[in-house]
Write a protein that holds these residues in place. Structure first.
Motif, PDB file in Angstrom:
ATOM      1  N   GLN A 237     -14.021  35.598 -59.504  1.00 37.68           N
ATOM      2  CA  GLN A 237     -14.091  34.761 -60.696  1.00 37.68           C
ATOM      3  C   GLN A 237     -15.378  33.944 -60.716  1.00 37.68           C
ATOM      4  OE1 GLN A 237     -11.775  34.950 -62.907  1.00 37.68           O
ATOM      5  NE2 GLN A 237     -10.110  35.927 -61.775  1.00 37.68           N
ATOM      6  N   GLU A 238     -16.024  33.845 -59.550  1.00 44.31           N
ATOM      7  CA  GLU A 238     -17.173  32.963 -59.413  1.00 44.31           C
ATOM      8  C   GLU A 238     -18.471  33.751 -59.544  1.00 44.31           C
ATOM      9  OE1 GLU A 238     -17.824  29.796 -59.118  1.00 44.31           O
ATOM     10  OE2 GLU A 238     -19.924  30.096 -58.614  1.00 44.31           O
ATOM     11  N   ILE A 239     -19.292  33.396 -60.531  1.00 45.16           N
ATOM     12  CA  ILE A 239     -20.495  34.159 -60.851  1.00 45.16           C
ATOM     13  C   ILE A 239     -21.480  34.202 -59.686  1.00 45.16           C
ATOM     14  CG2 ILE A 239     -21.519  32.137 -61.972  1.00 45.16           C
ATOM     15  CD1 ILE A 239     -22.167  35.727 -63.054  1.00 45.16           C
ATOM     16  N   LYS A 240     -21.638  33.075 -58.990  1.00 44.58           N
ATOM     17  CA  LYS A 240     -22.643  33.042 -57.923  1.00 44.58           C
ATOM     18  C   LYS A 240     -22.298  33.977 -56.780  1.00 44.58           C
ATOM     19  CE  LYS A 240     -24.892  28.649 -58.640  1.00 44.58           C
ATOM     20  NZ  LYS A 240     -25.282  27.348 -58.132  1.00 44.58           N
ATOM     21  N   LEU A 289     -28.475  34.463 -64.603  1.00 41.15           N
ATOM     22  CA  LEU A 289     -27.072  34.726 -64.938  1.00 41.15           C
ATOM     23  C   LEU A 289     -26.143  33.533 -64.715  1.00 41.15           C
ATOM     24  CD1 LEU A 289     -26.049  38.392 -64.080  1.00 41.15           C
ATOM     25  CD2 LEU A 289     -26.193  37.250 -66.271  1.00 41.15           C
ATOM     26  N   PRO A 290     -26.248  32.849 -63.541  1.00 40.73           N
ATOM     27  CA  PRO A 290     -25.322  31.732 -63.354  1.00 40.73           C
ATOM     28  C   PRO A 290     -25.471  30.654 -64.423  1.00 40.73           C
ATOM     29  CG  PRO A 290     -26.306  32.347 -61.269  1.00 40.73           C
ATOM     30  CD  PRO A 290     -27.032  33.103 -62.327  1.00 40.73           C
ATOM     31  N   ARG A 291     -26.696  30.432 -64.904  1.00 37.53           N
ATOM     32  CA  ARG A 291     -26.888  29.430 -65.937  1.00 37.53           C
ATOM     33  C   ARG A 291     -26.376  29.916 -67.279  1.00 37.53           C
ATOM     34  NH1 ARG A 291     -30.122  28.385 -61.993  1.00 37.53           N
ATOM     35  NH2 ARG A 291     -30.996  26.322 -61.611  1.00 37.53           N
ATOM     36  N   MET A 292     -26.439  31.229 -67.489  1.00 38.37           N
ATOM     37  CA  MET A 292     -25.926  31.767 -68.757  1.00 38.37           C
ATOM     38  C   MET A 292     -24.413  31.705 -68.793  1.00 38.37           C
ATOM     39  SD  MET A 292     -28.352  35.076 -69.369  1.00 38.37           S
ATOM     40  CE  MET A 292     -27.212  35.848 -70.480  1.00 38.37           C
ATOM     41  N   VAL A 293     -23.801  32.046 -67.645  1.00 35.70           N
ATOM     42  CA  VAL A 293     -22.344  32.055 -67.614  1.00 35.70           C
ATOM     43  C   VAL A 293     -21.790  30.643 -67.649  1.00 35.70           C
ATOM     44  CG1 VAL A 293     -20.373  32.591 -66.144  1.00 35.70           C
ATOM     45  CG2 VAL A 293     -22.154  34.287 -66.504  1.00 35.70           C
ATOM     46  N   GLY A 294     -22.438  29.727 -66.934  1.00 33.34           N
ATOM     47  CA  GLY A 294     -22.061  28.311 -67.022  1.00 33.34           C
ATOM     48  C   GLY A 294     -20.854  27.933 -66.194  1.00 33.34           C
ATOM     49  N   SER A 296     -18.298  27.678 -63.365  1.00 27.83           N
ATOM     50  CA  SER A 296     -18.477  27.909 -61.932  1.00 27.83           C
ATOM     51  C   SER A 296     -17.571  27.005 -61.111  1.00 27.83           C
ATOM     52  CB  SER A 296     -19.939  27.652 -61.561  1.00 27.83           C
ATOM     53  OG  SER A 296     -20.134  27.755 -60.173  1.00 27.83           O
ATOM     54  N   LEU A 297     -17.256  27.440 -59.892  1.00 32.21           N
ATOM     55  CA  LEU A 297     -16.503  26.598 -58.973  1.00 32.21           C
ATOM     56  C   LEU A 297     -17.437  25.744 -58.119  1.00 32.21           C
ATOM     57  CD1 LEU A 297     -13.829  29.108 -57.616  1.00 32.21           C
ATOM     58  CD2 LEU A 297     -13.392  27.124 -59.036  1.00 32.21           C
ATOM     59  N   HIS A 298     -18.709  26.147 -58.067  1.00 32.26           N
ATOM     60  CA  HIS A 298     -19.664  25.456 -57.210  1.00 32.26           C
ATOM     61  C   HIS A 298     -19.869  24.025 -57.674  1.00 32.26           C
ATOM     62  CE1 HIS A 298     -20.872  29.356 -55.500  1.00 32.26           C
ATOM     63  NE2 HIS A 298     -21.441  28.658 -54.561  1.00 32.26           N
ATOM     64  N   PRO A 299     -20.020  23.094 -56.721  1.00 35.73           N
ATOM     65  CA  PRO A 299     -20.287  21.708 -57.098  1.00 35.73           C
ATOM     66  C   PRO A 299     -21.588  21.619 -57.883  1.00 35.73           C
ATOM     67  CG  PRO A 299     -19.763  21.851 -54.769  1.00 35.73           C
ATOM     68  CD  PRO A 299     -19.906  23.250 -55.264  1.00 35.73           C
ATOM     69  N   GLY A 300     -21.612  20.796 -58.905  1.00 31.86           N
ATOM     70  CA  GLY A 300     -22.816  20.623 -59.712  1.00 31.86           C
ATOM     71  C   GLY A 300     -22.964  21.644 -60.817  1.00 31.86           C
ATOM     72  N   ASN A 301     -22.075  22.622 -60.872  1.00 34.77           N
ATOM     73  CA  ASN A 301     -22.121  23.625 -61.944  1.00 34.77           C
ATOM     74  C   ASN A 301     -20.797  23.680 -62.674  1.00 34.77           C
ATOM     75  OD1 ASN A 301     -23.639  25.132 -59.362  1.00 34.77           O
ATOM     76  ND2 ASN A 301     -24.788  24.999 -61.244  1.00 34.77           N
ATOM     77  N   GLY A 302     -20.838  24.213 -63.871  1.00 34.42           N
ATOM     78  CA  GLY A 302     -19.601  24.484 -64.587  1.00 34.42           C
ATOM     79  C   GLY A 302     -18.716  23.278 -64.819  1.00 34.42           C
TER      80      GLY A 302
ATOM     81  N   MET B   1     -10.503  33.347 -67.124  1.00 33.46           N
ATOM     82  CA  MET B   1     -11.383  32.955 -66.008  1.00 33.46           C
ATOM     83  C   MET B   1     -11.554  31.448 -65.987  1.00 33.46           C
ATOM     84  SD  MET B   1     -14.989  34.650 -65.106  1.00 33.46           S
ATOM     85  CE  MET B   1     -16.418  33.795 -65.657  1.00 33.46           C
ATOM     86  N   LYS B   2     -11.744  30.861 -67.160  1.00 37.07           N
ATOM     87  CA  LYS B   2     -11.944  29.410 -67.226  1.00 37.07           C
ATOM     88  C   LYS B   2     -10.657  28.699 -66.859  1.00 37.07           C
ATOM     89  CE  LYS B   2     -14.469  26.210 -70.165  1.00 37.07           C
ATOM     90  NZ  LYS B   2     -15.214  26.077 -71.387  1.00 37.07           N
ATOM     91  N   ILE B   3      -9.519  29.228 -67.347  1.00 35.28           N
ATOM     92  CA  ILE B   3      -8.227  28.596 -67.077  1.00 35.28           C
ATOM     93  C   ILE B   3      -7.944  28.631 -65.583  1.00 35.28           C
ATOM     94  CG2 ILE B   3      -5.753  28.750 -67.495  1.00 35.28           C
ATOM     95  CD1 ILE B   3      -7.219  27.891 -69.927  1.00 35.28           C
ATOM     96  N   ASN B   4      -8.232  29.796 -64.963  1.00 29.93           N
ATOM     97  CA  ASN B   4      -7.949  29.908 -63.535  1.00 29.93           C
ATOM     98  C   ASN B   4      -8.702  28.880 -62.719  1.00 29.93           C
ATOM     99  OD1 ASN B   4      -6.103  31.909 -63.575  1.00 29.93           O
ATOM    100  ND2 ASN B   4      -7.553  33.576 -63.320  1.00 29.93           N
TER     101      ASN B   4
END
Lengths: 353, 71
Positions: A237-240, A289-294, A296-302, B1-4
């Protein structure tokens, strides 16, 4: 010494990052508050469990509930129970300066030597009727004096992360190092295609070797970090995670390509071209890509909170930047060792075969 | 994906009560403040670099043996 100064600098910076990164303490934090659902107009004894505090019976600790930037409630009294637990009594006014019936408010503790720390949106307070003007008129004192400052450098306290925040200095530089090494291999490949010096191609291949090593280590350390904070070793689920895996596969293919070609010059030319194309692809995958997808679970993103003030706290920066430089220099040192062993092997193969 | 990912965040972030059923790994990590994650990270990096150094060392040893054999 003159030629190898950058190696020793790299080693020193990594040593610094390891020592300070592990030993500098975290900011104190608020772990748990009981009760968390309050009603306006009542008096409460909030039991607050903290992290990394060293309260003693004589500690001077103030507790506040922050309603908004203008209004707050100071506790009537604070009783220290344990080195990491206290009881704060609050009298919640009948009416709150809020237009909502129920809202979440932050709790702030301020202690000598430890500084001031907050748990945002920790308490939910329900008021029976909404009367903004009446609340403001009837509000008890809003003069809280100065918040206390910490007397030592501390890393930010982040829920979920806690001590694993320190991985910022070891996991993230792996990816920075990989990127710089790939950049180096790009330069080397371009130079090879320009003047056909086979040693440049060997340098490029060595740098990619270490870049892939760093990428694998980055994924492995990321998996450990994720297991303890996200609850899973890996997630698609995580783009990075997806793009780093794709980049690594791309560069695994680089080595397959080299292994499949016997003729030295053909091997060098084709793998140089591949590494140039690969770098362009890697930049797109890792940074665009990570910036396009937005999301994210990573700290500081999403939409997730970052590591500090505005994404990176200055106390973290003083260790993070040297760490990035240090791990990158170390990576180039490893690449140089690989390159030198390749050169030697080539030299002696020619001599004795 | 966002909900998860939102649910994942809310679950680990928002709940202050430690009495939810947690698996032993999470309890151990939380009580020590998750310092073991940092220990694990450093160990993995160190071991990875060590393995790489060993492979270079082996290559150099082979070359040295070849030189010795051919003298």
């Amino acid at each position: 010494m003159k030629r190898n100064w950058w190696k020793y600098l790299g080693a020193a910076l990594v040593l610094y990052a390891i020592i300070v990164g592990i030993s500098r303490p975290l900011n104190p934090g608020i772990l748990q508050i009981d009760p968390i659902a309050l009603e306006a107009g009542q008096t409460y004894d909030l039991n607050i469990a903290t992290y990394n505090t060293n309260f003693t019976n004589g500690s001077d600790v103030d507790a506040f509930i922050k309603i908004n930037d203008t209004f707050g409630i100071q506790s009537q009294s604070v009783v220290i129970l344990e080195h990491n637990e206290l009881k704060a009594s609050f009298v919640i006014p009948e009416k709150l300066p809020s237009i909502l019936q129920r809202e979440r408010y932050s709790i702030i503790l301020s202690a000598d030597g430890l500084g001031t720390f907050i748990r945002p949106s920790a308490l939910s307070i329900v008021q029976k009727e909404i009367d903004l003007n009446g609340a403001i008129a009837a509000w008890p004192s809003n003069d809280f004096g100065k918040f206390k400052r910490a007397d030592r450098a501390q890393f930010p306290f982040r829920a979920i992360l806690y001590e694993s925040l320190r991985n910022l200095f070891y996991h993230v530089p792996m990816w920075f190092g990989m990127t710089f090494l790939l950049l180096g291999s790009l330069v080397s490949s371009v130079l090879y295609l320009k003047d056909n010096n086979i040693e440049r191609d060997m340098m490029a291949s060595s740098m990619i070797k270490v870049a892939v090593l760093y990428g694998i280590l980055g994924c492995a350390t990321g998996a450990i970090w994720a297991r303890g904070t996200w609850g899973t070793w890996w997630t698609f689920q995580e783009i990075k995670l997806n793009v780093s895996a794709a980049t690594l596969l791309l560069y695994f293919a680089y080595f397959l390509l080299r292994a499949a070609i016997d003729d030295e010059i053909l091997k060098a030319k084709i793998s140089s071209v591949y590494s140039i194309i690969g770098f362009v692809a890697a930049v797109f995958l890792l940074f665009v890509l990570p910036r396009m997808v937005g999301d994210s679970l990573h700290p500081g993103n999403g939409g997730n909170p970052g590591f500090g003030g505005e994404d990176l706290d200055s106390t973290l920066r003083t260790v993070f930047y040297p760490a990035v430089i240090g791990w990158t220099l170390l990576g180039f040192w490893l690449a140089q060792l690989s390159y030198r062993s390749e050169i030697l092997q080539d030299y002696f193969l020619e001599k004795f075969d | 994906m966002k909900i998860n990912s939102l649910i994942l965040l809310v679950f680990t972030f928002g709940i202050s009560c430690p009495l939810l059923a947690k698996d032993p790994i999470e309890v151990a990590l939380h009580s020590s403040g998750k310092i073991y994650l940092v220990v694990g990270t450093l160990a993995v990096i160190f071991i990875g670099i060590l393995i790489y150094l060993f492979s270079i060392d082996k290559k150099l040893t082979n070359i040295e043996n070849q030189i010795k054999d051919n003298e």
